[in-house]
Design an enzyme around this catalytic site. Structure first.
Site, mmCIF file in Angstrom:
data_model
loop_
_atom_site.group_PDB
_atom_site.id
_atom_site.type_symbol
_atom_site.label_atom_id
_atom_site.label_comp_id
_atom_site.label_asym_id
_atom_site.label_seq_id
_atom_site.Cartn_x
_atom_site.Cartn_y
_atom_site.Cartn_z
ATOM 1 N N CYS A 1 0.854 -1.428 -0.316
ATOM 2 C CA CYS A 1 -0.026 -0.009 -0.212
ATOM 3 C C CYS A 1 0.886 1.162 0.167
ATOM 4 O O CYS A 1 2.105 1.178 -1.341
ATOM 5 C CB CYS A 1 -0.758 -0.121 1.456
ATOM 6 S SG CYS A 1 -2.037 1.225 1.063
ATOM 7 N N HIS B 1 -3.716 -5.288 1.063
ATOM 8 C CA HIS B 1 -2.699 -5.545 2.251
ATOM 9 C C HIS B 1 -3.107 -7.459 3.202
ATOM 10 O O HIS B 1 -3.530 -7.042 2.853
ATOM 11 C CB HIS B 1 -3.564 -4.947 3.275
ATOM 12 C CG HIS B 1 -2.991 -3.385 3.161
ATOM 13 N ND1 HIS B 1 -2.572 -3.057 3.840
ATOM 14 C CD2 HIS B 1 -4.335 -2.607 2.842
ATOM 15 C CE1 HIS B 1 -2.310 -1.446 4.453
ATOM 16 N NE2 HIS B 1 -3.434 -1.352 3.189
#
Length: 339
Positions: A130, A243
């Site tokens: 991310c 994630h």
């Protein structure tokens, strides 16, 4: 094999070798300061630590806002680095005394050192998740920011793989069997938790499309296609907009959005196992076991942040003067030392 030195013997002969991976500390989030004190200057979500440990690695924290000498020294001891997710300002004009972005500069230093090491033939892997992935590509472009706004996302999605010819060239998916590929492309295993993204057009705009191989994409609610998984074409650098760690360890409050497929654990674990295996190909070692223990994440306490319904269930919170203990006592170090 008899001519191998000790490090190469371990790499080639011991499949159970447990590499040491550093995780860069992120500048403290405002919610963490509000609930746990402004003396805290950086943090690590424990989910990243557990995620790597479950795949066979040992973990140390890497401080931000330190000198280049520090990063050069630490990167000659460890076997790879993970740049985690978080929320910081890329443009420093928005920073304040309390809200800093030291990890942005630190990640750039790490990127440059890792690039030099790999150019010298010393395999040193980086993984960005991310925010970490966004910093990797930004530093690769040598500009302030390559991201663009996308719809705020908190949902799990399958990935849209690139052409099979692209995947065949990939390090990340070279050993992905067809059943795993089918599950990843059909089941919503990849958890998106972001409001910025990077597109193929951004790679072209900043002239780094030849440096990064796009492996998979997704679309936001408005139909904007963005990059989900990528890897450097030359170096062992890997980026993920999703994630993988959250599915396992951040499910106290967002269980419904994270757990939408029966195979999501297996699919997300693929990435941790891959990166840990990449780190096994690095020959760095600490001077001895005592030094390794002194740097270990286990010297530092965990804070249960789940009751506050924050983004993380457990966090390591670090004050500005926190450092590796000078020595580890029989009952463990306290993580604080005079500088």
């Amino acid at each position: 094999m008899a001519t191998c030195d000790r490090h190469q013997q371990e790499l080639q002969c011991n499949e159970n070798f447990s590499p040491v991976i550093g995780i860069l500390c992120i500048d403290i989030a405002s919610a963490l300061q509000k609930n746990y004190g402004k003396e805290n200057q950086s943090y690590l979500a424990a989910s990243y630590v557990k995620y790597l440990e479950a795949a066979g690695a040992r973990v140390i924290p890497i401080w931000n806002n330190r000198s280049q000498d520090y990063y050069e020294s630490i990167m000659n001891k460890i076997n790879g680095i993970l740049l985690p997710g978080g929320a910081i300002y890329f443009n420093k004009k928005y920073c304040t005394k309390d809200m800093t972005s030291h990890c942005y500069d630190s990640s750039r230093c790490i990127f440059e050192i890792a690039r030099q090491l790999n150019e010298q033939g010393r395999h040193f892997p980086l993984w960005g998740t991310c925010l970490g992935y966004q910093m990797l590509l930004t530093h690769s472009a040598g500009v302030e920011d390559v991201r663009q706004d996308c719809t705020d996302m908190k949902q799990s999605l399958p990935v849209q793989f690139e052409d099979q010819n692209v995947l065949k060239k990939s390090k990340l998916f070279a050993n992905l069997d067809e059943s795993m590929k089918e599950k990843m492309s059909k089941q919503p295993f990849g958890y998106h938790y972001h409001r910025y993204c990077i597109t193929k057009g951004d790679l072209s705009l900043f002239k780094i499309e030849g440096q990064w191989r796009v492996l998979a994409t997704n679309k936001d609610a408005k139909g904007l296609e963005f990059i989900t998984l990528t890897e450097h074409v030359k170096f062992p650098f890997f980026g993920s907009q999703i994630h993988p760690e959250r599915v396992f360890y951040e499910n106290l409050h967002d269980r419904d959005s994270c757990h939408q497929c029966p195979s999501c654990y297996e699919l997300n674990q693929y990435f941790a196992k891959f990166f840990v295996q990449q780190c096994r190909a690095n020959a760095n070692r600490f001077e001895d076991h005592k030094e390794l223990v002194r740097y270990s994440i286990n010297n530092f306490p965990l804070t249960f942040t789940g009751p506050e319904k924050l983004h993380w269930q457990l966090c390591y919170l670090f004050k500005a003067n926190t450092d590796y203990p000078n020595q580890v006592l029989e009952n463990g170090g306290d993580g604080e030392s005079d500088k």
